[in-house]
Enzyme design. Structure first.
Site, PDB file in Angstrom:
ATOM      1  N   CYS A  52       1.086  -1.328   0.043  1.00 25.13           N
ATOM      2  CA  CYS A  52       0.202   0.086  -0.048  1.00 25.13           C
ATOM      3  C   CYS A  52       0.805   1.242   0.080  1.00 25.13           C
ATOM      4  O   CYS A  52       1.780   1.237   0.913  1.00 25.13           O
ATOM      5  CB  CYS A  52      -1.005   0.177   1.300  1.00 25.13           C
ATOM      6  SG  CYS A  52      -1.966   1.487   1.124  1.00 25.13           S
ATOM      7  N   CYS A  56       0.247   5.023   6.923  1.00 27.23           N
ATOM      8  CA  CYS A  56      -0.420   4.721   8.593  1.00 27.23           C
ATOM      9  C   CYS A  56       0.634   4.099   9.127  1.00 27.23           C
ATOM     10  O   CYS A  56       1.063   2.983   8.876  1.00 27.23           O
ATOM     11  CB  CYS A  56      -1.884   3.805   8.138  1.00 27.23           C
ATOM     12  SG  CYS A  56      -2.775   4.581   6.759  1.00 27.23           S
ATOM     13  N   CYS A  59       0.306   0.213  10.379  1.00 24.07           N
ATOM     14  CA  CYS A  59       0.095  -0.764   9.516  1.00 24.07           C
ATOM     15  C   CYS A  59       0.987  -1.546   8.710  1.00 24.07           C
ATOM     16  O   CYS A  59       1.949  -0.744   8.066  1.00 24.07           O
ATOM     17  CB  CYS A  59      -0.922  -0.123   8.241  1.00 24.07           C
ATOM     18  SG  CYS A  59      -1.717  -1.225   7.287  1.00 24.07           S
ATOM     19  N   CYS A  96     -16.505  -9.076   5.844  1.00 24.09           N
ATOM     20  CA  CYS A  96     -15.882  -7.734   5.397  1.00 24.09           C
ATOM     21  C   CYS A  96     -14.688  -8.096   4.410  1.00 24.09           C
ATOM     22  O   CYS A  96     -13.799  -9.143   4.854  1.00 24.09           O
ATOM     23  CB  CYS A  96     -15.420  -7.021   6.604  1.00 24.09           C
ATOM     24  SG  CYS A  96     -14.787  -5.468   6.068  1.00 24.09           S
ATOM     25  N   CYS A 128     -19.565  -6.406   3.614  1.00 26.21           N
ATOM     26  CA  CYS A 128     -18.813  -4.853   3.827  1.00 26.21           C
ATOM     27  C   CYS A 128     -17.465  -4.890   3.173  1.00 26.21           C
ATOM     28  O   CYS A 128     -16.867  -5.963   2.770  1.00 26.21           O
ATOM     29  CB  CYS A 128     -18.713  -4.975   5.232  1.00 26.21           C
ATOM     30  SG  CYS A 128     -17.562  -3.610   5.757  1.00 26.21           S
ATOM     31  N   CYS A 188     -19.465   2.005   8.332  1.00 26.75           N
ATOM     32  CA  CYS A 188     -18.610   1.467   9.513  1.00 26.75           C
ATOM     33  C   CYS A 188     -17.427   2.437   9.603  1.00 26.75           C
ATOM     34  O   CYS A 188     -16.697   2.472   8.748  1.00 26.75           O
ATOM     35  CB  CYS A 188     -18.199  -0.172   9.180  1.00 26.75           C
ATOM     36  SG  CYS A 188     -17.195  -0.707  10.294  1.00 26.75           S
TER      37      CYS A 188
HETATM   38  S1  SF4 Z   1      -4.344   1.124   6.862  1.00 25.91           S
HETATM   39 FE1  SF4 Z   1      -2.731   0.066   5.631  1.00 25.91          FE
HETATM   40  S2  SF4 Z   1      -3.709  -0.755   3.879  1.00 25.91           S
HETATM   41 FE2  SF4 Z   1      -4.995   0.775   4.754  1.00 25.91          FE
HETATM   42  S3  SF4 Z   1      -4.588   2.726   3.719  1.00 25.91           S
HETATM   43 FE3  SF4 Z   1      -3.143   2.499   5.615  1.00 25.91          FE
HETATM   44  S4  SF4 Z   1      -1.364   1.749   4.864  1.00 25.91           S
HETATM   45 FE4  SF4 Z   1      -2.652   1.271   3.349  1.00 25.91          FE
END
Ligand code: SF4
Length: 331
Positions: A52, A56, A59, A96, A128, A188
């Site tokens: 990704c 975040c 994550c 989900c 979901c 959600c």
């Molecule tokens: S939580 Fe993880 S998968 Fe979702 S947008 Fe952020 S970095 Fe990407």
């Protein structure tokens, strides 16, 4: 009474109530609005994992962090439907699907996700998705395929957001939520505690959620799962009473919403989870994986339900299937 005009001072007063009194208040409201013996069992599957572009900090799927997750492209529809069927047989009524995308693109992958949505909807489960940002027309396509809910968390307060994510803004999040709402899909939306936020941030996140024009139908409360290789790997573990306090406050502010005891359950005992249910949590994620992080298995949860006298809620308890709504609108 359902209110969307909560003030910060009112939320502060609730949040700071001594814990036993707070649990009692939340449990009383929970009884008034919901069947407290029922807990919704949901399964979350990562249909596209890792790589990704977002940052975040919690994550393991962000491409920029070095974690040991198993990256995979979008799964085949048949594989996903077989997994959903297994989850249904094990007692899940909501399924989900999560894809590690910044946003949906109009391409073959999105068409495949629409097929997955149709397939799960046809099984009679609430379906979901959590796929990142979307446009109005993508939201409409998802609704047309039978999507029941869209997950898009605010994660934390508007003030603390930039400390956790820099690749998008809080306003981006709120705009996506509006589009989901406009398409007639249920929302959600919740957050994570343990990111390094203050109590004030937690209150401000709850204020944002509880003053949306309509409360999210589902409010996941997650405890940070600290993953090696992410910037938050060394954060301290969240105390159970912090989770209970968040759940109880969310229950009082948004009495009819499903308050989900989400990530972090593997680090909680059954007694600790019981406090969360007493404080108003009425949903869990079942299955041994929560996207990429560990989660208690179905059997463990069945044993907990039987010990606590809880039963699994049937699907569409708090709303109608997308197909029914569409049908009604077209008559
Ligand atoms: S939580 Fe993880 S998968 Fe979702 S947008 Fe952020 S970095 Fe990407």
């Amino acid at each position: 009474m359902i209110r969307n005009n909560w003030t910060r001072d009112e939320i502060l007063e609730i949040y700071e109530t001594p814990i036993l009194e707070l649990i009692y208040r939340a449990a009383t409201i929970h009884r008034e609005y919901n069947n407290t013996a029922e807990v919704q069992v949901c399964t979350l599957l990562s249909v596209k994992t890792g790589g990704c572009p977002e940052d975040c900090s919690y994550c393991p799927q962000a491409a920029r962090y070095h974690t040991d997750i198993r990256i995979h492209a979008l799964m085949q529809t048949e594989e996903v439907l077989a997994y959903a069927e297994k989850a249904k047989q094990a007692g899940s009524t909501r399924f989900c699907m999560g894809a590690a995308w910044r946003e949906i693109r109009d391409n073959k992958d999105f068409d495949r996700v629409l097929d997955m949505v149709q397939g799960v909807n046809a099984m009679g489960m609430e379906v979901c998705c959590t796929l990142g940002m979307l446009t109005d027309s993508q939201a409409e396509k998802l609704a047309g395929a039978g999507l029941y809910a869209y997950n898009h968390n605010l994660d934390t307060s508007p003030e603390f957001y930039e400390e956790i994510i820099t690749t998008r803004t809080y306003t981006d999040r709120l705009n996506t939520l509006n589009r989901v709402r406009k398409a007639g899909i249920s929302v959600c939306c919740g957050g994570i505690i343990g990111l390094g936020e203050t109590h004030s941030d937690r209150i401000n996140m709850l204020l944002t959620l509880a003053t949306l024009p309509e409360h999210p139908e589902s409010v996941p409360i997650n405890a940070l799962v600290r993953i090696q290789g992410t910037p938050l790997q060394d954060n301290p573990k969240i105390e159970i009473w912090d989770m209970v306090r968040m759940i109880a406050t969310a229950r009082i502010l948004m009495p009819k919403s499903m308050v989900r005891l989400s990530a972090g359950r593997t680090e909680m005992s059954v007694s600790e989870q019981a406090f969360c249910f007493m404080a108003g949590a009425n949903s869990i994620f079942a299955g041994d994986k929560l996207l990429t992080t560990p989660n208690p298995g179905f059997e463990e949860d069945n044993a907990m339900f039987s010990l606590l006298g809880l039963t699994a809620m049937e699907s569409f308890k708090n709303g109608r299937r997308q197909s029914e709504t569409t049908l009604e609108h077209s008559i």
